[in-house]
Motif scaffolding. Structure first.
Motif, PDB file in Angstrom:
ATOM      1  N   TRP A 329       0.818  -1.224   0.000  1.00 19.02           N
ATOM      2  CA  TRP A 329       0.000   0.000   0.000  1.00 19.02           C
ATOM      3  C   TRP A 329       0.841   1.259   0.000  1.00 19.02           C
ATOM      4  O   TRP A 329       0.405   2.299  -0.473  1.00 19.02           O
ATOM      5  CB  TRP A 329      -0.962  -0.017   1.187  1.00 19.02           C
ATOM      6  CG  TRP A 329      -1.967  -1.111   1.075  1.00 19.02           C
ATOM      7  CD1 TRP A 329      -2.099  -2.186   1.906  1.00 19.02           C
ATOM      8  CD2 TRP A 329      -2.963  -1.269   0.052  1.00 19.02           C
ATOM      9  NE1 TRP A 329      -3.117  -2.998   1.459  1.00 19.02           N
ATOM     10  CE2 TRP A 329      -3.662  -2.460   0.336  1.00 19.02           C
ATOM     11  CE3 TRP A 329      -3.323  -0.519  -1.062  1.00 19.02           C
ATOM     12  CZ2 TRP A 329      -4.713  -2.921  -0.464  1.00 19.02           C
ATOM     13  CZ3 TRP A 329      -4.365  -0.971  -1.864  1.00 19.02           C
ATOM     14  CH2 TRP A 329      -5.042  -2.160  -1.563  1.00 19.02           C
ATOM     15  N   GLU A 333      -0.438   3.075  -3.215  1.00 17.40           N
ATOM     16  CA  GLU A 333      -1.258   4.264  -2.971  1.00 17.40           C
ATOM     17  C   GLU A 333      -0.437   5.458  -2.472  1.00 17.40           C
ATOM     18  O   GLU A 333      -0.665   6.589  -2.896  1.00 17.40           O
ATOM     19  CB  GLU A 333      -2.380   3.955  -1.980  1.00 17.40           C
ATOM     20  CG  GLU A 333      -3.419   2.977  -2.509  1.00 17.40           C
ATOM     21  CD  GLU A 333      -4.125   3.447  -3.784  1.00 17.40           C
ATOM     22  OE1 GLU A 333      -4.085   4.660  -4.101  1.00 17.40           O
ATOM     23  OE2 GLU A 333      -4.695   2.592  -4.482  1.00 17.40           O
ATOM     24  N   ASN A 377       1.425  -5.163   6.079  1.00 21.15           N
ATOM     25  CA  ASN A 377       0.507  -4.802   5.000  1.00 21.15           C
ATOM     26  C   ASN A 377      -0.896  -4.469   5.528  1.00 21.15           C
ATOM     27  O   ASN A 377      -1.501  -3.465   5.164  1.00 21.15           O
ATOM     28  CB  ASN A 377       0.438  -5.971   4.016  1.00 21.15           C
ATOM     29  CG  ASN A 377      -0.177  -5.567   2.701  1.00 21.15           C
ATOM     30  OD1 ASN A 377      -0.142  -4.391   2.334  1.00 21.15           O
ATOM     31  ND2 ASN A 377      -0.752  -6.508   2.012  1.00 21.15           N
ATOM     32  N   ARG A 385      -1.788   5.438   4.010  1.00 19.07           N
ATOM     33  CA  ARG A 385      -1.575   5.420   2.555  1.00 19.07           C
ATOM     34  C   ARG A 385      -1.657   6.800   1.923  1.00 19.07           C
ATOM     35  O   ARG A 385      -0.804   7.192   1.141  1.00 19.07           O
ATOM     36  CB  ARG A 385      -2.679   4.593   1.879  1.00 19.07           C
ATOM     37  CG  ARG A 385      -2.691   3.162   2.216  1.00 19.07           C
ATOM     38  CD  ARG A 385      -3.925   2.505   1.572  1.00 19.07           C
ATOM     39  NE  ARG A 385      -4.258   1.310   2.332  1.00 19.07           N
ATOM     40  CZ  ARG A 385      -5.265   0.507   2.044  1.00 19.07           C
ATOM     41  NH1 ARG A 385      -6.045   0.768   1.018  1.00 19.07           N
ATOM     42  NH2 ARG A 385      -5.491  -0.560   2.770  1.00 19.07           N
TER      43      ARG A 385
END
Ligand SMILES: [Zn+2]
Length: 462
Positions: A329, A333, A377, A385
């Motif tokens: 992420w 992101e 994660n 993010r």
């Protein structure tokens, strides 16, 4: 001469290995947007030799069979659910004779059927509960991205890679549709069409009652913009794409397709990208037309530009490199949001840039970020993010200079496809891009490992 010939031969051999690894999907998928049904009869071929794999198929789809490529016998299969890997799909594999290992043939046939709720009446819809991974029948269309696993997706467990990009030669048959769009092909008018792609692409299906236009090189699907508005959106897109291409020296390849549709919930409104499609989902008041001042061809304000910048940035962090592993992420992101921040500075100016930094700072005021060196994660939430990572990379930028950050991002994009984007990679890619070990250590010490990491980040980014 000899050496260069050998290099060419090796180069071609390499390309062939790459091509050989891309699954090819053929067959037919029948859909009814009024009944909410999907009926798949497909054949997968050109499958890579994987020992540790699973095949994903949406949890709402029922398997009729897995069958051998010659249509002679069915494959026995084991089905399980692993929410960590995909909450949308069941996972299947073929056990070998001793039931010990997983066996994957070079090709197989698969047949499945599913029926989903058609939610055309928003009065009875839930407030939330629509997302990219949802197979959505809103009464007028089906929307199914690759994340839904509406078609079988091979997952390489060993390397943590979803092989959702496939080449295809597929017939879509939708009895109650007027138009059909399959990502990677041009949209068509009709109830049935054969779609082909020799380029590997993530398959998103959008079929139903809608119009589409082509303006310059961009498709606009169900957006209901007039031609001038399409030009305005197209020129912003070009500006953003040019900026990225200039920085990365990696061409954007395909023209973007804009697609709008309503969600099957009352309140969900968001954008997602299945390259090269940018999907805009929201109730009518949030449609693409609403970005423009009423009855004009001018954007109301430029605040949507940052969202487009983010989605367009996903070509790089999402398609050129597909992040995985513990920092998935962060790379997917977080870095894309950092790109959007840079675009805002470039195309909208300093004031918009500082506004965005302020939004990140406000969004993390009471937030206690875990150290990137140890975060898992599943612990990387939306605040981490979309707010904390762009701030952290901005801190890096202040320490080592902006050009060296771009250089690092370029290095990341040029990494091996099979690389694991974990903390070790964060470090090695920085060093590989030319950051000295001692520079990394200093940055790590102050902004990642220190108890005052967040304070230090906040101080320097202002
Ligand atoms: Zn994103």
């Amino acid at each position: 001469m000899k050496i260069s010939k050998l290099l060419i031969v090796l180069f071609i051999a390499n390309i062939q290995i790459l091509i050989a690894q891309i699954p090819h999907l053929t067959g037919e998928v029948k859909v009814s947007i009024l009944n909410g049904t999907i009926d798949g009869d497909l054949e997968y071929s050109n499958l890579p030799k994987l020992k540790n794999y699973s095949i994903w198929l949406n949890t709402g789809l029922n398997l009729r069979y897995f069958r051998d490529g010659e249509d002679k016998f069915n494959y026995g299969n084991i089905k399980y659910y692993d929410e960590e890997k995909s909450s949308e799909a069941f996972q299947y594999y073929f056990p070998d004779k001793d039931n010990k290992d997983r066996f994957l043939p070079e090709k197989f046939k698969i047949n499945y059927v599913g029926k989903f709720p058609v939610i055309s009446d928003t009065l009875k819809a839930s407030n939330r509960g629509d997302w990219k991974g949802n197979i959505a029948f809103n009464g007028k269309s089906i929307r199914a991205s690759e994340q839904t696993a509406w078609y079988p997706i091979l997952y390489d467990i060993e390397n943590d890679v979803e092989l959702n990009k496939v080449t295809y030669d597929i017939k879509i048959n939708c009895i109650d549709c007027e138009s059909i769009y399959l990502n990677g092909s041009s949209p068509i008018k009709g109830k049935t069409a054969n779609f082909k792609s020799d380029k590997p692409i993530s398959m998103m299906l959008f079929a139903g009652i809608f119009d589409f236009t082509k303006n310059n090189h961009t498709y606009f699907i169900n957006t209901e913009l007039n031609s001038e508005q399409e030009k305005v959106l197209g020129s912003w897109t070009d500006k953003i794409v040019n900026f990225y291409e200039n920085k990365f020296k990696i061409p954007y390849e395909n023209s973007v397709t804009y697609l709008y549709t309503t969600p099957i919930s009352k309140k969900n409104a968001w954008m997602f990208v299945t390259y090269p499609t940018i999907a805009i989902i929201g109730q009518e008041k949030y449609n693409v037309k609403s970005y423009f001042a009423p009855n004009t061809n001018k954007l109301k304000d430029n605040s949507n530009i940052e969202y487009f910048a983010h989605e367009l940035g996903h070509y790089y962090f999402g398609t050129v490199i597909v992040p995985n592993s513990e920092l998935r992420w962060v790379f997917l992101e977080g870095l894309t949001e950092y790109l959007a921040l840079q675009t805002v500075k470039e195309v909208l100016g300093e004031e918009s840039y500082h506004k965005k930094i302020d939004t990140y700072l406000k969004g993390t005021i009471d937030y206690i970020p875990k150290s990137m060196a140890t975060i898992k994660n599943s612990e990387i939430d939306e605040t981490y993010r979309y707010y904390y990572v762009p701030l952290l990379v901005t801190a890096l930028e202040k320490e080592i200079g902006k050009e060296r950050v771009w250089n690092w991002l370029r290095t990341v994009l040029k990494s091996e496809k099979s690389v694991k984007t974990d903390y070790e990679f964060f470090k090695t890619s920085l060093v590989k891009s030319g950051i000295k070990e001692i520079e990394f250590k200093n940055f790590e010490e102050k902004y990642i490992l220190s108890e005052k990491a967040k304070e230090n980040v906040n101080k320097i980014v202002k």
